[in-house]
Every structure is written in C-alpha cells, then in structure tokens.
Design a protein around this motif. Structure first.
Motif: not given
Length: 332
Positions: A8-17, A19-20, A29-34
């Motif tokens: 819980a130390t990072q702030d994360v914003e998931f970009p539009p598009g 997929r969870f 495009d299949g790139t994993e979001i950290p």
C-alpha cells in the motif's frame, strides 16, 4: 491487512482500456500494467484477484474471466470511467435458468437467470419452464446464466450470460467522479434463429460490493447498474441490461395475434425497480405450434457498507440494483 502492509505504498492510476483478469491487469495490446495484486480464495465461490495500492484511480476498464475482481486501497479509490464487469459466475448452482427441451422446435422458451430475485419464466403453455432461483449470498459471485434451449437433444438457443462480480474497498473513501460507473449487466438470450426454435433465457445482473467509511457519487453520469438481460424470441435475441433505469427490451419478431409466433416474445430484464419479466404465455389448441421466448434475467445486488450506512449523492446518480446498505465500524 497483510496485503495492505506490503503493497500500500504506491499510488496507481489505471489507463483507459485496462482489462482486469485473473492473472493481472493488462492494456488492450496485452502489455501488463504494474500493480501489486494477489489471488484470494473464497469458500464456495470463484477466486478473487485483488489489486492493492495506497490510492487507486480507475478509468474506462473491463473485467473478465472466471475470477471475481477486487480493488483495495489504504486511502481512496476514485472511479472516473466506466468499468464493465463481465462474467465471474459459479457454475452448477440453482440460480441458472432452467433449460427447455423440444422435439420439433415448437414449445416453451427457457427460464431467465436468477440474481437478487428469481429469473423470469420461459413462455409457452403451462407448465412453464422456471427461471433460476436467487443467486448465492455471502460470496462475491457474478450473475447466473439464462437457460438454454435444446431441440431433438441438440443445443439450438443459448441463454444469456450473467454479469460480473466486483468489489471496491477503501479505508478512507470511494469516489465516483466524472463518468465513474460500474456496469455489470446480464446479456440477452439467443433468439431461435433462423426462426425454427424457441428463445433462450436472459442472464442476470452481476454483484457489486462497495466498502468504505464514505462512498460518494459526484455527477449525474456516475452510478452502478446491475440490470438483467431479456429473453430471446423465436427469431430475435434479447438485449443486455442497459446503463440506465429501463428494463432490457424483450426479443420479439413483431406484433401478431394470439397463437402466432409474432405474438410470443421474451421476458423483460429485471432492474432496480422491476422484477424480471416472464415470457408470453398462451393456452388452447391455437397455441400449440408456436415457438416461445425465454424469460428475463433478474437484477443483481449492490452491497454497500459505510460508516453511517448511507450513500452520498451529490447529484442524481444512476443506480439500478437491489441495494443492501448497512453501517460498518471504521478500521483504524
């Protein structure tokens, strides 16, 4: 607590598009979001993929697969876009709409999926094909599928799928801003294309859980909809639950007299204000050679837990679900 202490130390914003899925968060495009995450198993329900951060911002996104999806923030979660939650159902439960079997294609449609309430009945002559029972409580599970139609032992019309399962937890607040929305609809039952079979039942809406001391909806374009899908007719598919308060319109082929295929239509999808609709029924010798529609899927359940047991609506947000609101004890 263990998840929060390590992640819980990072702030994360998931970009539009985004997929969870059960194995992580991904771009189109299949790139994993950290983002830190873990799978939590729940007895009697599907596994839950939990995404964890100090603060989370979610834009337009989808969920999918056989996992339920959850977001956990030590401070806040802000939903700015539309999250479309797709299926995370528990197979084999009694909430699925009952199947319909015919030998000629003529006959009753299948039942709608059960959700917060029972699904709509398939159309035809009594006895009618029943809708599914209410979905399981106490677990995070999506909506249930509508019943299928079998003709001469072969699948001829599919039932609609149930909506997905999503949970959002924050230790301070959850905010639905801008177009922030959770949409977990059931889909419509398949029509008996090419007009030679009865229609499938609609799927029920999914389940959403919001837990925070404060849950706020800030705009009229924010909200939660867990509407059921409508049943298919003998020639047209039903519709998925919409992102408003209106029931999904039934699949139908037109308007015709009693005892005609155009007379027989699928049941409406359930909403926060409306039970799932039964498909058209008919009795008498004039009703024998008719291909009937499927029942509508039930609306799903929105469970909300806040400090005061209330929602904060700064504007008239769109909420269509069976709402269960109660108070929680704040977590230090």
């Amino acid at each position: 607590d263990a998840l929060l202490s390590t992640s819980a130390t990072q702030d994360v914003e998931f970009p539009p598009g985004a997929r969870f899925l059960g194995n992580g968060a991904f771009l189109p495009d299949g790139t994993e979001i950290p983002c830190e995450s873990a799978v939590v198993n729940q007895p009697g329900g599907p596994p839950i993929r939990v995404f964890v951060a100090r603060n989370l911002v979610i834009n337009d996104a989808t969920t999918g697969g056989n996992h339920a999806i959850a977001f956990l923030a030590k401070e806040s979660v802000t939903v700015r876009g539309v999250i479309v939650a797709q299926s995370a159902y528990l197979a084999g439960t009694t909430c699925a709409g009952l199947q319909s079997s015919t030998s000629t294609g003529y006959g009753g449609g299948a039942g709608g999926g059960g959700g917060a309430f029972v699904g709509g009945k398939g159309g035809g002559q009594p006895p009618l094909v029943a809708g599914g029972l209410p979905s399981p409580t106490g677990i995070l599970v999506g909506g249930c599928d509508g019943g299928d139609v079998f003709t001469n032992g072969s699948l001829s019309s599919n039932g609609g799928y149930g909506g997905g399962a999503i949970q959002v937890v924050a230790f301070e607040r959850i905010v639905f801003a801008d177009n922030g929305f959770i949409h977990a609809p059931g889909t419509g039952g398949q029509g008996g294309f090419p007009g030679t079979n009865a229609g499938g039942g609609g799927g029920s809406g999914g389940k959403a859980v919001l837990e925070a001391p404060i849950v706020e909806f800030l705009t009229p374009t924010s909200g939660v909809t867990l509407n059921g899908g409508s049943g298919g007719s003998h020639c047209n598919a039903g519709s998925a639950g919409s992102r408003d308060l209106e029931p999904a319109p039934s699949g139908r082929c037109g308007v015709g007299p009693l005892g005609s295929n155009h007379f027989a239509q699928g049941g409406l999808g359930g909403t926060g204000n409306t039970l799932a609709g039964d498909a058209t029924t008919c009795s008498g010798t004039s009703c024998e050679q008719v291909r009937y529609g499927g029942g509508g899927g039930s609306v799903g359940t929105l469970l909300v837990r806040t400090r005061t047991g209330t929602l904060t609506l700064s504007s008239p947000a769109v909420v269509s679900a069976n709402i269960d609101i109660a108070a929680i004890t704040p977590i230090d």
